[in-house]
Design a protein around this motif. Sequence first.
Motif, PDB file in Angstrom:
ATOM      1  N   TYR A 145       0.829  -1.203   0.000  1.00 50.49           N
ATOM      2  CA  TYR A 145       0.000   0.000   0.000  1.00 50.49           C
ATOM      3  C   TYR A 145       0.864   1.254   0.000  1.00 50.49           C
ATOM      4  O   TYR A 145       0.540   2.256  -0.649  1.00 50.49           O
ATOM      5  CB  TYR A 145      -0.928   0.019   1.212  1.00 50.49           C
ATOM      6  N   PHE A 146       1.972   1.208   0.744  1.00 52.89           N
ATOM      7  CA  PHE A 146       2.847   2.380   0.826  1.00 52.89           C
ATOM      8  C   PHE A 146       3.419   2.735  -0.541  1.00 52.89           C
ATOM      9  O   PHE A 146       3.373   3.890  -0.974  1.00 52.89           O
ATOM     10  CB  PHE A 146       3.977   2.123   1.818  1.00 52.89           C
ATOM     11  N   PHE A 147       3.947   1.731  -1.227  1.00 56.77           N
ATOM     12  CA  PHE A 147       4.597   2.007  -2.520  1.00 56.77           C
ATOM     13  C   PHE A 147       3.575   2.351  -3.604  1.00 56.77           C
ATOM     14  O   PHE A 147       3.817   3.242  -4.421  1.00 56.77           O
ATOM     15  CB  PHE A 147       5.460   0.821  -2.943  1.00 56.77           C
ATOM     16  N   VAL A 148       2.415   1.662  -3.604  1.00 60.07           N
ATOM     17  CA  VAL A 148       1.372   2.012  -4.563  1.00 60.07           C
ATOM     18  C   VAL A 148       0.872   3.421  -4.276  1.00 60.07           C
ATOM     19  O   VAL A 148       0.603   4.209  -5.186  1.00 60.07           O
ATOM     20  CB  VAL A 148       0.207   1.004  -4.511  1.00 60.07           C
ATOM     21  N   LYS A 151       2.083   6.825  -5.893  1.00 61.27           N
ATOM     22  CA  LYS A 151       1.658   7.279  -7.214  1.00 61.27           C
ATOM     23  C   LYS A 151       0.177   7.643  -7.286  1.00 61.27           C
ATOM     24  O   LYS A 151      -0.224   8.424  -8.137  1.00 61.27           O
ATOM     25  CB  LYS A 151       1.973   6.207  -8.257  1.00 61.27           C
ATOM     26  N   ARG A 152      -0.644   7.047  -6.401  1.00 59.49           N
ATOM     27  CA  ARG A 152      -2.085   7.297  -6.460  1.00 59.49           C
ATOM     28  C   ARG A 152      -2.708   7.057  -5.089  1.00 59.49           C
ATOM     29  O   ARG A 152      -2.082   6.435  -4.232  1.00 59.49           O
ATOM     30  CB  ARG A 152      -2.744   6.381  -7.498  1.00 59.49           C
ATOM     31  N   PRO A 153      -3.939   7.546  -4.886  1.00 55.40           N
ATOM     32  CA  PRO A 153      -4.618   7.302  -3.609  1.00 55.40           C
ATOM     33  C   PRO A 153      -4.760   5.795  -3.373  1.00 55.40           C
ATOM     34  O   PRO A 153      -5.060   5.033  -4.301  1.00 55.40           O
ATOM     35  CB  PRO A 153      -5.980   7.964  -3.796  1.00 55.40           C
TER      36      PRO A 153
END
Length: 242
Positions: A145-148, A151-153
């Motif tokens: 979740y952190f890395f995604v 770039k986006r919510p």
Amino acid sequence: MKETAKVFDQLIRERRSVRIYDPEAEFDHDAVQRSLERAVLAPNSSNMQLWEFYRIRSEEAKKSVAWMCMNQKAAKTAHELVVIVARRDLWKKRQKALVQEMKRVYPDTQSKQAKRAMNYYQNLIPKYYWSDWFDIWGLIKKGIYFFVGLKRPMVRHGNRTDIKISVHKSAALAAQNFMMSMKAEGYDTCPMEGMDSLRIKRYLKLPSKAEVVMVIGCGPAAEEGIYSDRFRVPNKEVIFEV
């Protein structure tokens, strides 16, 4: 303001946490059942309905649970107690029920809506709720979740504690439905967190993963049932506009 809003406004303002109930006043126990049936209509995360409600009605049971609630007057004098329980452990059972419901709702299994719904309940829900002994999967999810999220919510909660909080929030929404319904029925309530949740869980013979959220006392208020005037900090300190 619509008439329904005026009625609701009155209920909101009249609802108070009542600490002492009138032992001589009449009490319609069916009002509790009706209110619980309204409670389960509350919004909840992914419609998983990971909650249970236990009515404590007999004098012996009320005395036992009141003792586990530190003998608070709101528990000792209540005409009935309702125990709100979070059942995170039932996610597989609820998931299966919801998959069947999606099949009923979307008979055309190849439609875009059907595929989206089935993917959500068949694939994403297990990934969200499943947990290993050491919650390593939860840490992995948090990392993903952190890395995604760079770039986006992105949803940020995913470990065992996050899921526990989510389930408790849903149960609390149902509890509020219940309390407002009881007020509409003409009765008062008091939500209690001051309790021995372990003893209550054992008394109700709940599985180890079940969690007691709160105990709600209910009945007709005694004259001295409300301890003081309502106090709230000024709205400007808590309500903001962006």
